[in-house]
Scaffold this active site. Structure first.
Site, PDB file in Angstrom:
ATOM      1  N   ALA A   1       3.361  -8.613   0.310  1.00 46.72           N
ATOM      2  CA  ALA A   1       4.773  -8.216   0.410  1.00 46.72           C
ATOM      3  C   ALA A   1       5.501  -8.625  -0.862  1.00 46.72           C
ATOM      4  CB  ALA A   1       5.409  -8.843   1.647  1.00 46.72           C
ATOM      5  N   ASN A   2       6.819  -8.612  -0.842  1.00 45.82           N
ATOM      6  CA  ASN A   2       7.601  -9.013  -2.015  1.00 45.82           C
ATOM      7  C   ASN A   2       8.887  -9.690  -1.563  1.00 45.82           C
ATOM      8  OD1 ASN A   2       9.807  -6.919  -1.833  1.00 45.82           O
ATOM      9  ND2 ASN A   2       8.019  -5.583  -1.946  1.00 45.82           N
TER      10      ASN A   2
END
Ligand code: C5P
Length: 216
Positions: free
Chosen positions: A29-30
Site C-alpha cells: 500500500a502507500n
C-alpha cells in the site's frame, strides 16, 4: 440555482490508497490518507452535485450527501469507477498502487530458516485515469492528480498528455503533504499552469470546485 451550481451533475471521485494483497495477512500500500479526495467529494456535494466517491481503505467519515463505494484493490477500484459511469466530471485523486502481487498466496507465506527468500513477483495495475480517458463514456471533464517530488510542472504536463485527461492537479509531496492537513498544488491544463499557495486541503477542494464550475 446559485447555491447549487452543480445540481443535476454527477461527479465521480476516487480517493485514498489501494491495498494489494500478498497473502491473507500482508499487503502492498502507500501513505495516502484520502483527505484531499474526501474534501473534494464534500465540496462537490455542497455545490449540489450527485457525488460518487470510490474510496480505498481510509479512516475517514463519509461526507454528507455523498454516495460512497468502498474498495480495496486497484482492480476493484477500476470496476467501481466503470460501474458508476456515466459521470459529467471525474476527479481521480486516489493513489493507486502501481503494482500488485502476480499471485495471491492462499495461505500465509511462512518464513523458512536457511532458505533463500522467495521473490515477490509484481505485475502492473491498470491505469484507471488513462482508461477512463479512452472509455466510450468518457466524462466531459476528466481531472487527474499527480504526486511529485521534483520538476512538478514538467512531470504533470507529461502526465496530462500521456493520460489524455483535461487537467492535472499536481501536488508537491516532497514535504509533509501526503497524509497531512495542507496541500500545495499546481493546476496544469492545456491553457497553462496556475500555482496555488499552500492551503488546507478543504480550501484546495473548494477552489478546485470553483474552477470546475467556471469551466462547465
Ligand atoms: O502516474 P501517476 O500514478 O502519478 O498518476 C496519478 C494520477 O493517475 C492520479 O489521478 C491517479 O488517481 C491516477 N491513477 C490511476 N490508476 C493508476 C495510477 C494512477 O487512476 N493505476
Amino acid at each position: 440555482d446559485q447555491h447549487r451550481p452543480l445540481h443535476g451533475k454527477h461527479v465521480l471521485i476516487t480517493a485514498g490508497p489501494t491495498r494489494e494483497p500478498i497473502d491473507p495477512v500482508r499487503y502492498i500500500a502507500n501513505r495516502s490518507s484520502g483527505r484531499q479526495g474526501f474534501a473534494i467529494a464534500a465540496a462537490a456535494a455542497e455545490a449540489g452535485a450527485q457525488v460518487t466517491l470510490v474510496a480505498g481503505p481510509v479512516h475517514l467519515p463519509t461526507p454528507a450527501g455523498v454516495m460512497r463505494v468502498d474498495v480495496e484493490t486497484a482492480l476493484e477500484m477500476e470496476a467501481a469507477v466503470h460501474g458508476a459511469l456515466p459521470a459529467d466530471i471525474a476527479i481521480m485523486v486516489a493513489a493507486v498502487a502501481d503494482w500488485r502481487a502476480d499471485s495471491r498466496a492462499e495461505q500465509k507465506i511462512k518464513k523458512q530458516k536457511g532458505d533463500a527468500l522467495a521473490p515477490l513477483e509484481l505485475i502492473e495495475n491498470p491505469d484507471i485515469l488513462a482508461g477512463l480517458a479512452q472509455h466510450e463514456k468518457r466524462p466531459g471533464l476528466l481531472i487527474g492528480f499527480a504526486a511529485e517530488t521534483e520538476k512538478i510542472e514538467e512531470h504533470a504536463r507529461a502526465k496530462l498528455v500521456k493520460k489524455a485527461c483535461d487537467w492535472i492537479v499536481a501536488n508537491d509531496v516532497s514535504g509533509d503533504v501526503m497524509g497531512g492537513a495542507e496541500n500545495s498544488v499546481h493546476i496544469v491544463t492545456a491553457d497553462g499552469t496556475e500555482i496555488w499557495e499552500r492551503l488546507p486541503k478543504p480550501e484546495v477542494a473548494r477552489r478546485l470546485l470553483r474552477k470546475i464550475i467556471e469551466e462547465i
